[in-house]
Enzyme design. Structure first.
Site, PDB file in Angstrom:
ATOM      1  N   HIS A   1      43.091  46.029  33.972  1.00 28.55           N
ATOM      2  CA  HIS A   1      41.916  46.339  33.138  1.00 28.55           C
ATOM      3  C   HIS A   1      42.205  47.374  32.048  1.00 28.55           C
ATOM      4  O   HIS A   1      41.284  47.962  31.496  1.00 28.55           O
ATOM      5  CB  HIS A   1      40.755  46.816  34.022  1.00 28.55           C
TER       6      HIS A   1
ATOM      7  N   GLN B   1      43.107  47.592  39.263  1.00 31.41           N
ATOM      8  CA  GLN B   1      41.962  47.399  38.365  1.00 31.41           C
ATOM      9  C   GLN B   1      41.568  48.747  37.753  1.00 31.41           C
ATOM     10  O   GLN B   1      40.690  48.813  36.912  1.00 31.41           O
ATOM     11  CB  GLN B   1      40.770  46.857  39.151  1.00 31.41           C
TER      12      GLN B   1
ATOM     13  N   THR C   1      38.942  48.240  46.924  1.00 30.13           N
ATOM     14  CA  THR C   1      38.183  47.455  45.934  1.00 30.13           C
ATOM     15  C   THR C   1      37.090  46.654  46.617  1.00 30.13           C
ATOM     16  O   THR C   1      37.279  46.152  47.731  1.00 30.13           O
ATOM     17  CB  THR C   1      39.098  46.527  45.096  1.00 30.13           C
TER      18      THR C   1
ATOM     19  N   CYS D   1      41.970  49.989  17.670  1.00 28.40           N
ATOM     20  CA  CYS D   1      41.145  49.948  16.467  1.00 28.40           C
ATOM     21  C   CYS D   1      40.548  48.548  16.287  1.00 28.40           C
ATOM     22  O   CYS D   1      41.270  47.548  16.365  1.00 28.40           O
ATOM     23  CB  CYS D   1      41.979  50.322  15.240  1.00 28.40           C
TER      24      CYS D   1
ATOM     25  N   CYS E   1      42.084  47.398  12.374  1.00 30.17           N
ATOM     26  CA  CYS E   1      43.493  47.049  12.119  1.00 30.17           C
ATOM     27  C   CYS E   1      44.258  46.725  13.408  1.00 30.17           C
ATOM     28  O   CYS E   1      45.452  46.461  13.370  1.00 30.17           O
ATOM     29  CB  CYS E   1      44.190  48.165  11.355  1.00 30.17           C
TER      30      CYS E   1
ATOM     31  N   ALA F   1      41.563  54.993  51.766  1.00 26.17           N
ATOM     32  CA  ALA F   1      42.921  54.597  51.355  1.00 26.17           C
ATOM     33  C   ALA F   1      43.979  55.644  51.717  1.00 26.17           C
ATOM     34  O   ALA F   1      45.105  55.294  52.050  1.00 26.17           O
ATOM     35  CB  ALA F   1      42.932  54.324  49.857  1.00 26.17           C
TER      36      ALA F   1
ATOM     37  N   VAL G   1      41.725  52.173  35.575  1.00 23.38           N
ATOM     38  CA  VAL G   1      42.199  52.497  34.226  1.00 23.38           C
ATOM     39  C   VAL G   1      42.585  53.976  34.141  1.00 23.38           C
ATOM     40  O   VAL G   1      42.877  54.488  33.070  1.00 23.38           O
ATOM     41  CB  VAL G   1      41.109  52.168  33.164  1.00 23.38           C
TER      42      VAL G   1
ATOM     43  N   ASN H   1      39.751  49.372  53.479  1.00 22.20           N
ATOM     44  CA  ASN H   1      38.464  49.750  52.885  1.00 22.20           C
ATOM     45  C   ASN H   1      37.563  50.272  54.006  1.00 22.20           C
ATOM     46  O   ASN H   1      37.481  49.633  55.057  1.00 22.20           O
ATOM     47  CB  ASN H   1      37.816  48.504  52.231  1.00 22.20           C
ATOM     48  N   PRO H   2      36.892  51.398  53.814  1.00 24.77           N
ATOM     49  CA  PRO H   2      35.993  51.878  54.879  1.00 24.77           C
ATOM     50  C   PRO H   2      34.794  50.954  55.078  1.00 24.77           C
ATOM     51  O   PRO H   2      34.111  51.030  56.095  1.00 24.77           O
ATOM     52  CB  PRO H   2      35.542  53.257  54.391  1.00 24.77           C
TER      53      PRO H   2
HETATM   54  P1  OAD Z   1      33.752  49.224  43.193  1.00 22.78           P
HETATM   55  O1  OAD Z   1      32.947  50.437  42.872  1.00 22.78           O
HETATM   56  O2  OAD Z   1      33.133  47.896  43.003  1.00 22.78           O
HETATM   57  O3  OAD Z   1      34.227  49.292  44.707  1.00 22.78           O
HETATM   58  C1  OAD Z   1      34.821  50.434  45.265  1.00 22.78           C
HETATM   59  C2  OAD Z   1      35.272  50.058  46.661  1.00 22.78           C
HETATM   60  O4  OAD Z   1      36.000  51.153  47.171  1.00 22.78           O
HETATM   61  C3  OAD Z   1      34.131  49.793  47.653  1.00 22.78           C
HETATM   62  O5  OAD Z   1      34.390  48.589  48.363  1.00 22.78           O
HETATM   63  C4  OAD Z   1      34.175  50.991  48.590  1.00 22.78           C
HETATM   64  O6  OAD Z   1      33.808  50.662  49.925  1.00 22.78           O
HETATM   65  C5  OAD Z   1      35.639  51.360  48.524  1.00 22.78           C
HETATM   66  N1  OAD Z   1      35.945  52.765  48.817  1.00 22.78           N
HETATM   67  C6  OAD Z   1      35.197  53.873  48.630  1.00 22.78           C
HETATM   68  N2  OAD Z   1      35.877  54.979  48.986  1.00 22.78           N
HETATM   69  C7  OAD Z   1      37.094  54.564  49.410  1.00 22.78           C
HETATM   70  C8  OAD Z   1      38.266  55.222  49.889  1.00 22.78           C
HETATM   71  N3  OAD Z   1      38.326  56.553  50.012  1.00 22.78           N
HETATM   72  N4  OAD Z   1      39.331  54.468  50.221  1.00 22.78           N
HETATM   73  C9  OAD Z   1      39.314  53.123  50.101  1.00 22.78           C
HETATM   74  N5  OAD Z   1      38.239  52.453  49.645  1.00 22.78           N
HETATM   75  C10 OAD Z   1      37.143  53.152  49.308  1.00 22.78           C
HETATM   76  O7  OAD Z   1      35.103  49.362  42.370  1.00 22.78           O
HETATM   77  P2  OAD Z   1      36.214  48.279  42.041  1.00 22.78           P
HETATM   78  O8  OAD Z   1      36.430  47.352  43.177  1.00 22.78           O
HETATM   79  O9  OAD Z   1      37.372  49.024  41.524  1.00 22.78           O
HETATM   80  O10 OAD Z   1      36.103  46.606  35.985  1.00 22.78           O
HETATM   81  O11 OAD Z   1      35.575  47.487  40.851  1.00 22.78           O
HETATM   82  C11 OAD Z   1      36.350  46.515  40.252  1.00 22.78           C
HETATM   83  C12 OAD Z   1      36.131  46.489  38.792  1.00 22.78           C
HETATM   84  O12 OAD Z   1      34.745  46.396  38.527  1.00 22.78           O
HETATM   85  C13 OAD Z   1      36.529  47.746  38.036  1.00 22.78           C
HETATM   86  O13 OAD Z   1      37.862  47.742  37.646  1.00 22.78           O
HETATM   87  C14 OAD Z   1      35.689  47.681  36.843  1.00 22.78           C
HETATM   88  C15 OAD Z   1      34.412  47.380  37.570  1.00 22.78           C
HETATM   89  O14 OAD Z   1      33.376  47.022  36.926  1.00 22.78           O
HETATM   90  C16 OAD Z   1      35.799  46.618  34.686  1.00 22.78           C
HETATM   91  O15 OAD Z   1      35.294  47.573  34.139  1.00 22.78           O
HETATM   92  C17 OAD Z   1      36.157  45.357  33.984  1.00 22.78           C
END
Ligand code: OAD
Length: 232
Positions: free
Chosen positions: A108, A90, A178, A116, A119, A221, A92, A203-204
């Site tokens: 994502h 997820q 995530t 753009c 175009c 991770a 970018v 995940n912690p």
């Molecule tokens: P989040 O910010 O929602 O979640 C981050 C996760 O990483 C949490 O569950 C933390 O506990 C965990 N975390 C923190 N440090 C870590 C580490 N060192 N190792 C492993 N895990 C750790 O982020 P995402 O799950 O990426 O989408 O969010 C998903 C999507 O929501 C993103 O791609 C973005 C966002 O809004 C869009 O913009 C469409």
């Protein structure tokens, strides 16, 4: 003999140790805005300059970031499993490619690409500073936006199809770094589980899928993916 076919879904947690703020942590705030206020088509329509300023801030953080042990361990896993490995991210930030991952789907989009609105040209723009905001299309002069998926926007149908196909045909599905709350990505672990895969969470912290996970590695991770490598 069961074939080991592994799908890994990553989120911003895997890049946290590379110095890139997660989406929902308080360290993810820029000025007083949360990403959820800025990563939307409405925010861009209202104030494209503000949204671009935020993206330039994120791009400058990412430009200085290097892949960490978590990204690197996933490359090792890919090298070991070959065609029976697939990575869905997820994120970018492009750090998986920078680490060397090839069997990768960026669900994502990618922050280094722009699109753009006039175009539909899509091209890479590696600048982290711009003289003029919002930037104009190099082809037609129209308004360009980051080529990423924002809240409320649909994910490319073909990309989603690939993600669903892999998730429903793997023997192990790993959710790493995530929060597993943003759909449709958050649906993937459930699809895998329903299709008979074992679910691993790295995940912690606890997430909504912790209750259905078969194996939980409560570690960052960088350590967690290495543990996974030892387990497989
Ligand atoms: P989040 O910010 O929602 O979640 C981050 C996760 O990483 C949490 O569950 C933390 O506990 C965990 N975390 C923190 N440090 C870590 C580490 N060192 N190792 C492993 N895990 C750790 O982020 P995402 O799950 O990426 O989408 O969010 C998903 C999507 O929501 C993103 O791609 C973005 C966002 O809004 C869009 O913009 C469409």
């Amino acid at each position: 003999m069961t074939v080991l076919r592994v799908v890994v879904l990553t989120g911003s947690g895997i890049s946290a140790e590379s110095g890139i703020p997660t989406f929902r942590g308080s360290e993810g705030l820029w000025r007083s805005f949360s990403p959820e206020e800025l990563a939307t088509p409405e925010a861009f329509k209202r104030d494209p300059t503000l949204v671009w300023e935020w993206y330039l801030w994120r791009k400058s953080l990412i430009a200085h970031a290097e892949p960490n042990e978590g990204h690197n361990a996933l490359v090792k896993l890919e090298n070991r499993l070959g065609d029976d490995f697939f990575l869905i991210t997820q994120n970018v930030d492009g750090l998986h490619q920078k680490a060397g991952s090839r069997r990768l789907l960026e669900l994502h989009g990618n922050i280094w690409r722009v699109r753009c609105l006039s175009c539909s040209a899509v091209y890479c723009d590696y600048r982290t500073e711009m003289d003029k905001l919002p930037p104009s299309c190099i082809r037609c002069g129209g308004l360009v936006r980051p080529d990423v998926v924002w809240f409320g926007e649909a994910i490319d149908e073909k990309a989603l199809e690939v993600a669903f196909r892999w998730s429903s045909s793997c023997s192990i599905f790993v959710s790493a770094g995530t929060s597993a709350v943003v759909y449709p990505a958050a649906e993937l672990p459930y699809i895998a589980k329903r299709s008979g895969a074992k679910l691993v969470e790295i995940n912690p912290e606890e997430t909504p899928i912790s209750t259905i996970a078969d194996v939980i590695i409560r570690e960052p991770a960088s350590r967690g993916v290495k543990k996974l490598l030892e387990m497989l």
